[in-house]
Design an enzyme around this catalytic site. Structure first.
Site, PDB file in Angstrom:
ATOM      1  N   HIS A 132       0.981  -1.064   0.054  1.00 24.02           N
ATOM      2  CA  HIS A 132       0.108  -0.236  -0.547  1.00 24.02           C
ATOM      3  C   HIS A 132       0.968   1.105   0.126  1.00 24.02           C
ATOM      4  O   HIS A 132       1.989   1.305   1.430  1.00 24.02           O
ATOM      5  CB  HIS A 132      -0.564  -0.259   1.062  1.00 24.02           C
ATOM      6  CG  HIS A 132      -2.321   0.871   1.231  1.00 24.02           C
ATOM      7  ND1 HIS A 132      -2.092   2.308   1.529  1.00 24.02           N
ATOM      8  CD2 HIS A 132      -3.559   1.356   1.143  1.00 24.02           C
ATOM      9  CE1 HIS A 132      -2.487   2.969   1.849  1.00 24.02           C
ATOM     10  NE2 HIS A 132      -3.941   2.073   1.013  1.00 24.02           N
ATOM     11  N   ASP A 209       3.020  -5.092   7.872  1.00 27.09           N
ATOM     12  CA  ASP A 209       1.985  -3.926   7.701  1.00 27.09           C
ATOM     13  C   ASP A 209       0.973  -4.942   7.602  1.00 27.09           C
ATOM     14  O   ASP A 209       0.544  -5.739   7.081  1.00 27.09           O
ATOM     15  CB  ASP A 209       1.674  -3.160   6.518  1.00 27.09           C
ATOM     16  CG  ASP A 209       0.680  -2.580   6.153  1.00 27.09           C
ATOM     17  OD1 ASP A 209      -0.473  -2.657   6.914  1.00 27.09           O
ATOM     18  OD2 ASP A 209       0.404  -2.134   5.186  1.00 27.09           O
ATOM     19  N   GLN A 212      -4.338  -5.536   6.946  1.00 30.31           N
ATOM     20  CA  GLN A 212      -5.516  -6.099   6.967  1.00 30.31           C
ATOM     21  C   GLN A 212      -5.176  -7.374   6.664  1.00 30.31           C
ATOM     22  O   GLN A 212      -6.150  -8.879   6.761  1.00 30.31           O
ATOM     23  CB  GLN A 212      -4.994  -6.627   4.899  1.00 30.31           C
ATOM     24  CG  GLN A 212      -5.125  -5.753   4.110  1.00 30.31           C
ATOM     25  CD  GLN A 212      -7.171  -4.701   3.979  1.00 30.31           C
ATOM     26  OE1 GLN A 212      -7.882  -5.549   4.095  1.00 30.31           O
ATOM     27  NE2 GLN A 212      -6.840  -3.365   3.734  1.00 30.31           N
ATOM     28  N   LYS A 235     -10.065  -0.879   9.670  1.00 28.30           N
ATOM     29  CA  LYS A 235     -10.534  -2.626   9.681  1.00 28.30           C
ATOM     30  C   LYS A 235     -11.239  -3.330  10.452  1.00 28.30           C
ATOM     31  O   LYS A 235     -11.647  -4.216   9.913  1.00 28.30           O
ATOM     32  CB  LYS A 235      -9.316  -2.150   8.748  1.00 28.30           C
ATOM     33  CG  LYS A 235      -9.039  -1.207   7.980  1.00 28.30           C
ATOM     34  CD  LYS A 235      -7.865  -1.446   6.835  1.00 28.30           C
ATOM     35  CE  LYS A 235      -7.254  -0.978   6.112  1.00 28.30           C
ATOM     36  NZ  LYS A 235      -7.966  -0.184   5.090  1.00 28.30           N
ATOM     37  N   CYS A 373      -4.675   2.836  -3.702  1.00 27.17           N
ATOM     38  CA  CYS A 373      -3.636   3.336  -2.751  1.00 27.17           C
ATOM     39  C   CYS A 373      -2.041   1.819  -3.742  1.00 27.17           C
ATOM     40  O   CYS A 373      -1.474   1.695  -2.970  1.00 27.17           O
ATOM     41  CB  CYS A 373      -3.784   3.456  -1.603  1.00 27.17           C
ATOM     42  SG  CYS A 373      -5.510   4.137  -1.876  1.00 27.17           S
TER      43      CYS A 373
HETATM   44  N1  PMP Z   1      -1.547  -0.819   4.325  1.00 29.12           N
HETATM   45  C1  PMP Z   1      -3.468  -1.561   4.284  1.00 29.12           C
HETATM   46  C2  PMP Z   1      -2.687  -3.049   3.230  1.00 29.12           C
HETATM   47  C3  PMP Z   1      -4.614  -1.520   3.879  1.00 29.12           C
HETATM   48  O1  PMP Z   1      -5.067  -2.272   3.252  1.00 29.12           O
HETATM   49  C4  PMP Z   1      -4.267  -0.301   4.509  1.00 29.12           C
HETATM   50  C5  PMP Z   1      -6.151   0.847   4.488  1.00 29.12           C
HETATM   51  N2  PMP Z   1      -6.055   0.382   2.792  1.00 29.12           N
HETATM   52  C6  PMP Z   1      -3.714   0.675   4.937  1.00 29.12           C
HETATM   53  C7  PMP Z   1      -1.308   0.707   5.254  1.00 29.12           C
HETATM   54  C8  PMP Z   1      -3.427   2.525   5.631  1.00 29.12           C
HETATM   55  O2  PMP Z   1      -4.704   2.153   6.185  1.00 29.12           O
HETATM   56  P1  PMP Z   1      -4.778   3.799   6.811  1.00 29.12           P
HETATM   57  O3  PMP Z   1      -5.260   4.240   6.523  1.00 29.12           O
HETATM   58  O4  PMP Z   1      -5.913   3.400   8.281  1.00 29.12           O
HETATM   59  O5  PMP Z   1      -3.741   4.582   7.890  1.00 29.12           O
END
Ligand code: PMP
Length: 415
Positions: A132, A209, A212, A235, A373
């Site tokens: 991401h 990270d 997910q 999430k 993203c």
């Molecule tokens: N890493 C991953 C794998 C994600 O899916 C996301 C959110 N789509 C993020 C980071 C960023 O998360 P946040 O916007 O809650 O900071």
């Protein structure tokens, strides 16, 4: 979580669970809402909404600062939420749990603080092709500032990390490895234990990270032996604007504060500041107190249902939807890893993801469209965007049937 052997799970209390989520009974564009965007943000059960509501109605006060009853009581409640997170991740100490704004903030904290202390010119940082933007940009920026080099683990056409290439990238210059546990686009579950063990053979710390993964599986940071683990509350059925950084005490202790200010200190004079111990050293300013309480409530809720049951049920949805989507003419699923969670991204030749998403929305079906993203990942697959459906344990096979019919209708309208 692994879908290689899906066991039918007919006892899952889906009706009762759906009643726990007030938003699921609303209509969108005159149709019953079908929400297939939980990988972006998940809905909130009533218990989480109640926890936030109760804070502002009966408990509102600032933490760690007052001698009065309200302040003392809420400090205890907030620290209880930290302990719930600690237990959930099986961290050794509650002080290894830092409350942040979310995954993005947690990664920025490590890149900024660890980076300032340990990354210098010519050093290398390893990430993967499926990250991401939140796990790319903080490292890219750090490399730019420090003259370090970003190395990227490639992925196969199925959407799996090429581990042999990873092994080759690990070198004496590598200072940190930062990879996602589960891809938000491909659904791939990465072999993070192996990634960590390989890095540790060279004494390289690893950040995972977990944005997910925490919603779908139980995570044991001691078993993984990861150095940092990040996730977002929103999430996992909790509030937005709050999340977690787990870090090994030995590392967090020697890292400088990320942001400074109230709450982070032991003593201050104009000449010198002595910072507080963990976790407060990394928690500047008044935090998202109701968010922390909501996060605790969300984890309790998940644990009551049971992550094992959740993952079995979601695997069933994944299998069912994958089979159904594969039968829709023109659909190409991107991300066919052996081990994946209930996230399916796909493209349809000559059709724009936005058009597909817009028509589905008219039918009350919420899907995600675009680059998610992950622009470098889109480049890897040679597409500008994809349509993504992501399932939660509050979704049903009936909803998938309606979605498939809606998709077929959408295709016939657009072609
Ligand atoms: N890493 C991953 C794998 C994600 O899916 C996301 C959110 N789509 C993020 C980071 C960023 O998360 P946040 O916007 O809650 O900071």
């Amino acid at each position: 979580m692994s879908n290689s052997k899906t066991i039918p799970n007919t006892n899952f209390p889906i009706e009762k669970i759906r009643e726990d989520f007030p938003i699921l009974s609303r209509k969108v564009n005159g149709k019953a809402l079908i929400y297939f965007d939980s990988a972006s943000t998940a809905h909130k059960p009533q218990v989480v909404i109640d926890a936030i509501d109760a804070f502002y109605k009966y408990q509102n006060s600032n933490i760690h600062r007052g001698v009065h009853t309200l302040s003392q009581q809420i400090t205890i409640e907030y620290e209880k939420a930290r302990s719930i997170v600690q237990e959930h991740l099986n961290a050794k100490h509650a002080r290894e749990i830092i409350f942040t704004k979310g995954t993005t903030d947690s990664i920025n904290l490590v890149a900024s603080s660890f980076g300032r202390k340990f990354i210098f010119e010519g050093d290398e940082i390893i990430i993967s092709c499926m990250e991401h933007h939140s796990n790319i940009l903080p490292w890219q920026q750090l490399c730019k500032e420090r003259g370090a080099v970003l190395k990227v683990i490639p992925i196969s056409d199925e959407g799996e990390l090429v581990m042999d290439e990873y092994k080759k990238l690990l070198s004496d210059k590598t200072r940190i490895v930062a990879v996602t546990h589960i891809s938000n686009v491909l659904g791939t579950i990465n072999p993070v234990k192996e990634i960590i063990d390989l890095a540790h053979e060279k004494n390289i710390p690893v950040l995972i990270d977990g944005a997910q993964s925490v919603p779908h599986s139980s995570v044991d940071v001691q078993e993984l032996d990861c150095d940092f683990y990040c996730f977002s509350a929103h999430k996992i059925y909790g509030p937005t604007g709050v999340g977690v950084l787990y870090g090994k005490e030995s590392l967090l202790k020697i890292m400088p504060p990320y942001q400074t200010g109230g709450g982070t200190i032991e003593t201050v004079t104009f000449e010198k500041t002595v910072f507080a111990d963990l976790p407060l050293k990394f928690e500047a300013g008044t935090p998202h107190i109701s968010g922390g309480l909501g996060l605790g409530a969300a984890l309790n809720y998940l644990n009551e249902i049971g992550l094992k049951e959740i993952s079995l049920y979601e695997d069933e949805l994944l299998k069912y939807a994958t089979e159904a989507l594969n039968k829709v003419q023109g659909v190409k699923i991107i991300g066919t890893a052996l081990h994946k969670v209930a996230v399916i991204s796909f493209v349809i030749e000559r059709l724009h993801p936005f058009d597909i998403g817009t028509i589905l929305d008219q039918l009350g079906i919420a899907v995600r469209t675009g680059h998610h993203c992950t622009q470098p990942l889109m480049q890897r697959f040679g597409v500008a965007g994809m349509v993504r459906v992501s399932f939660s344990f509050y979704n049903t096979k009936d909803e998938i049937n309606i979605f498939i019919k809606g998709l077929e209708k959408t295709i016939s309208m657009l072609k």
